[in-house]
Write a protein that holds these residues in place. Structure first.
Motif, mmCIF file in Angstrom:
data_model
loop_
_atom_site.group_PDB
_atom_site.id
_atom_site.type_symbol
_atom_site.label_atom_id
_atom_site.label_comp_id
_atom_site.label_asym_id
_atom_site.label_seq_id
_atom_site.Cartn_x
_atom_site.Cartn_y
_atom_site.Cartn_z
ATOM 1 N N ILE A 158 57.415 38.153 48.142
ATOM 2 C CA ILE A 158 58.784 37.661 48.287
ATOM 3 C C ILE A 158 59.714 38.650 47.595
ATOM 4 O O ILE A 158 59.645 38.842 46.371
ATOM 5 N N ASN A 159 60.541 39.313 48.385
ATOM 6 C CA ASN A 159 61.503 40.297 47.868
ATOM 7 C C ASN A 159 60.825 41.374 47.027
ATOM 8 O O ASN A 159 61.326 41.772 45.969
ATOM 9 N N GLY A 160 59.650 41.806 47.491
ATOM 10 C CA GLY A 160 58.961 42.896 46.809
ATOM 11 C C GLY A 160 58.104 42.474 45.640
ATOM 12 O O GLY A 160 57.488 43.331 44.985
ATOM 13 N N SER A 161 58.023 41.188 45.343
ATOM 14 C CA SER A 161 57.203 40.694 44.235
ATOM 15 C C SER A 161 56.073 39.826 44.770
ATOM 16 O O SER A 161 56.280 39.024 45.688
ATOM 17 N N THR A 162 54.899 39.987 44.198
ATOM 18 C CA THR A 162 53.770 39.134 44.557
ATOM 19 C C THR A 162 53.944 37.792 43.874
ATOM 20 O O THR A 162 54.138 37.721 42.661
ATOM 21 N N THR A 163 53.898 36.727 44.663
ATOM 22 C CA THR A 163 54.127 35.392 44.119
ATOM 23 C C THR A 163 52.931 34.479 44.364
ATOM 24 O O THR A 163 52.189 34.639 45.337
ATOM 25 N N VAL A 164 52.756 33.522 43.452
ATOM 26 C CA VAL A 164 51.765 32.460 43.586
ATOM 27 C C VAL A 164 52.508 31.144 43.420
ATOM 28 O O VAL A 164 53.196 30.941 42.421
ATOM 29 N N ASN A 165 52.420 30.270 44.402
ATOM 30 C CA ASN A 165 53.208 29.025 44.416
ATOM 31 C C ASN A 165 54.704 29.308 44.363
ATOM 32 O O ASN A 165 55.495 28.513 43.832
ATOM 33 N N GLY A 166 55.103 30.451 44.923
ATOM 34 C CA GLY A 166 56.513 30.810 44.955
ATOM 35 C C GLY A 166 57.029 31.413 43.658
ATOM 36 O O GLY A 166 58.206 31.771 43.572
ATOM 37 N N ILE A 167 56.167 31.560 42.643
ATOM 38 C CA ILE A 167 56.567 32.106 41.344
ATOM 39 C C ILE A 167 56.050 33.540 41.221
ATOM 40 O O ILE A 167 54.836 33.776 41.379
ATOM 41 N N PRO A 168 56.915 34.526 40.924
ATOM 42 C CA PRO A 168 56.448 35.905 40.759
ATOM 43 C C PRO A 168 55.476 36.019 39.587
ATOM 44 O O PRO A 168 55.704 35.442 38.518
ATOM 45 N N ILE A 169 54.380 36.733 39.787
ATOM 46 C CA ILE A 169 53.426 36.948 38.701
ATOM 47 C C ILE A 169 53.750 38.254 37.984
ATOM 48 O O ILE A 169 54.578 39.037 38.448
ATOM 49 N N SER A 170 53.110 38.474 36.862
ATOM 50 C CA SER A 170 53.360 39.674 36.077
ATOM 51 C C SER A 170 53.029 40.930 36.881
ATOM 52 O O SER A 170 52.132 40.926 37.731
ATOM 53 N N LYS A 171 53.750 41.997 36.623
ATOM 54 C CA LYS A 171 53.491 43.258 37.335
ATOM 55 C C LYS A 171 52.273 43.974 36.774
ATOM 56 O O LYS A 171 51.728 44.876 37.415
ATOM 57 N N SER A 172 51.868 43.625 35.572
ATOM 58 C CA SER A 172 50.664 44.212 34.981
ATOM 59 C C SER A 172 50.013 43.172 34.076
ATOM 60 O O SER A 172 50.641 42.192 33.676
ATOM 61 N N ASP A 173 48.736 43.398 33.775
ATOM 62 C CA ASP A 173 47.973 42.507 32.895
ATOM 63 C C ASP A 173 48.027 41.057 33.385
ATOM 64 O O ASP A 173 48.433 40.145 32.670
ATOM 65 N N VAL A 174 47.628 40.871 34.620
ATOM 66 C CA VAL A 174 47.559 39.533 35.205
ATOM 67 C C VAL A 174 46.242 38.879 34.793
ATOM 68 O O VAL A 174 45.172 39.449 34.984
ATOM 69 N N GLU A 175 46.343 37.683 34.221
ATOM 70 C CA GLU A 175 45.152 36.967 33.770
ATOM 71 C C GLU A 175 44.780 35.881 34.770
ATOM 72 O O GLU A 175 45.629 35.097 35.190
ATOM 73 N N ILE A 176 43.514 35.869 35.152
ATOM 74 C CA ILE A 176 43.005 34.879 36.097
ATOM 75 C C ILE A 176 41.881 34.108 35.424
ATOM 76 O O ILE A 176 40.897 34.696 34.965
ATOM 77 N N LYS A 177 42.032 32.781 35.363
ATOM 78 C CA LYS A 177 40.996 31.925 34.782
ATOM 79 C C LYS A 177 40.230 31.231 35.898
ATOM 80 O O LYS A 177 40.829 30.756 36.861
ATOM 81 N N VAL A 178 38.927 31.175 35.735
ATOM 82 C CA VAL A 178 38.066 30.534 36.735
ATOM 83 C C VAL A 178 37.122 29.572 36.039
ATOM 84 O O VAL A 178 36.489 29.935 35.036
ATOM 85 N N ILE A 179 37.018 28.359 36.548
ATOM 86 C CA ILE A 179 36.066 27.368 36.033
ATOM 87 C C ILE A 179 35.029 27.094 37.112
ATOM 88 O O ILE A 179 35.361 26.950 38.292
ATOM 89 N N THR A 180 33.771 27.042 36.700
ATOM 90 C CA THR A 180 32.670 26.771 37.620
ATOM 91 C C THR A 180 31.982 25.455 37.247
ATOM 92 O O THR A 180 32.288 24.858 36.209
ATOM 93 N N ASP A 181 31.043 25.035 38.104
ATOM 94 C CA ASP A 181 30.342 23.767 37.861
ATOM 95 C C ASP A 181 29.494 23.805 36.603
ATOM 96 O O ASP A 181 29.303 22.777 35.948
ATOM 97 N N SER A 182 28.942 24.985 36.287
ATOM 98 C CA SER A 182 28.030 25.085 35.147
ATOM 99 C C SER A 182 28.119 26.481 34.536
ATOM 100 O O SER A 182 28.663 27.415 35.145
ATOM 101 N N TYR A 183 27.570 26.607 33.337
ATOM 102 C CA TYR A 183 27.562 27.912 32.666
ATOM 103 C C TYR A 183 26.715 28.907 33.446
ATOM 104 O O TYR A 183 27.033 30.100 33.512
ATOM 105 N N GLU A 184 25.635 28.426 34.073
ATOM 106 C CA GLU A 184 24.772 29.306 34.865
ATOM 107 C C GLU A 184 25.539 29.892 36.045
ATOM 108 O O GLU A 184 25.389 31.069 36.364
ATOM 109 N N LYS A 185 26.381 29.072 36.682
ATOM 110 C CA LYS A 185 27.170 29.579 37.803
ATOM 111 C C LYS A 185 28.242 30.551 37.323
ATOM 112 O O LYS A 185 28.606 31.492 38.053
#
Length: 238
Positions: A158-185
């Motif tokens: 959107i207007n040259g910015s990458t957005t998630v849910n319509g909100i621009p994310i950081s241009k650098s050092d983007v943090e992504i958290k992921v939760i799985t069913d178990s520690y093994e996964k």
């Protein structure tokens, strides 16, 4: 030559020609051949088995809910319904959730920065592919730069910015958290992302994809907006 004989010869020739045409269409090679080798076919079969297993698990979970409704006394049905609602809210992303998982960081490749390469923000296409890879390896809940990923989430430019849910994310050092069913996964997801050539796609864009070690406790915030739907209508009580 007798007209009847000519007619019979014509009919027989037509039938023989039709049979030859049918046989040709049966034995000729398809226009689009499957060129995958046995290993690729085994991988595709493995993915289908995973989907089949996931669907069976979901069916068993729903059957368990149905049995609870059938077997519980009337006065306990309220508790069962309340638990079901809480579970659905969690699955939809409306509740904060904590569980085993990993943290992924996307940051500029500093050696490329020092060499004079220009650094651009992560593209929506690359981020979308990463989310698909995480989902493919059973990432259950995802948060990107503080934005909870739900079934209505859009990742776009959107207007040259990458957005998630319509909100621009950081241009650098983007943090992504992921939760799985178990520690093994979480360990399996970590191993896959670390050995996958998918990381090279980030380096081509002068970015580093850093995969954190599996953790026993990762917290993801709830989706902070009202979920939109096109087909469900709330029935107001009288």
């Amino acid at each position: 030559m007798n007209m009847k004989v000519v007619t019979r010869i014509t009919i027989v020739s037509f039938i023989v020609g039709l049979m030859i045409a049918v046989q040709y269409n049966t034995v000729k090679e398809p226009s689009a051949r499957d060129t995958r080798d046995s290993w690729e076919l085994r991988q595709a079969l493995s993915e289908e088995k995973k989907r089949h297993s996931q669907l069976l698990s979901e069916i068993l979970a729903l059957n368990d809910v149905v049995n609870k409704y059938k077997n519980n006394e009337t006065e306990n049905l309220g508790d069962v319904l309340s638990n079901t609602v809480e579970h659905l809210k969690q699955e939809a992303g409306l509740l904060e959730v904590t569980g085993p998982g990993i943290t992924i960081t996307i940051s500029p490749a500093m050696e490329l920065v020092q060499s004079g390469f220009s650094i651009k923000p992560i593209s929506p296409e690359l981020l979308y592919r990463l989310v698909n890879e995480i989902n493919r390896f059973e990432g259950q809940f995802i948060e990107i730069d503080g934005q909870r990923v739900v079934h209505t989430t859009a990742i776009r430019d959107i207007n040259g910015s990458t957005t998630v849910n319509g909100i621009p994310i950081s241009k650098s050092d983007v943090e992504i958290k992921v939760i799985t069913d178990s520690y093994e996964k979480a360990e399996k997801l970590n191993n896959y992302l670390n050995i996958s050539s998918f990381r090279d796609a980030f380096y081509i864009d002068n970015l580093n994809l850093v995969i954190g070690k599996p953790e026993k406790s990762v917290t993801i915030a709830e989706y902070d907006r009202a979920l939109e739907n096109e087909f469900l209508i709330e029935q107001k009580g009288e």
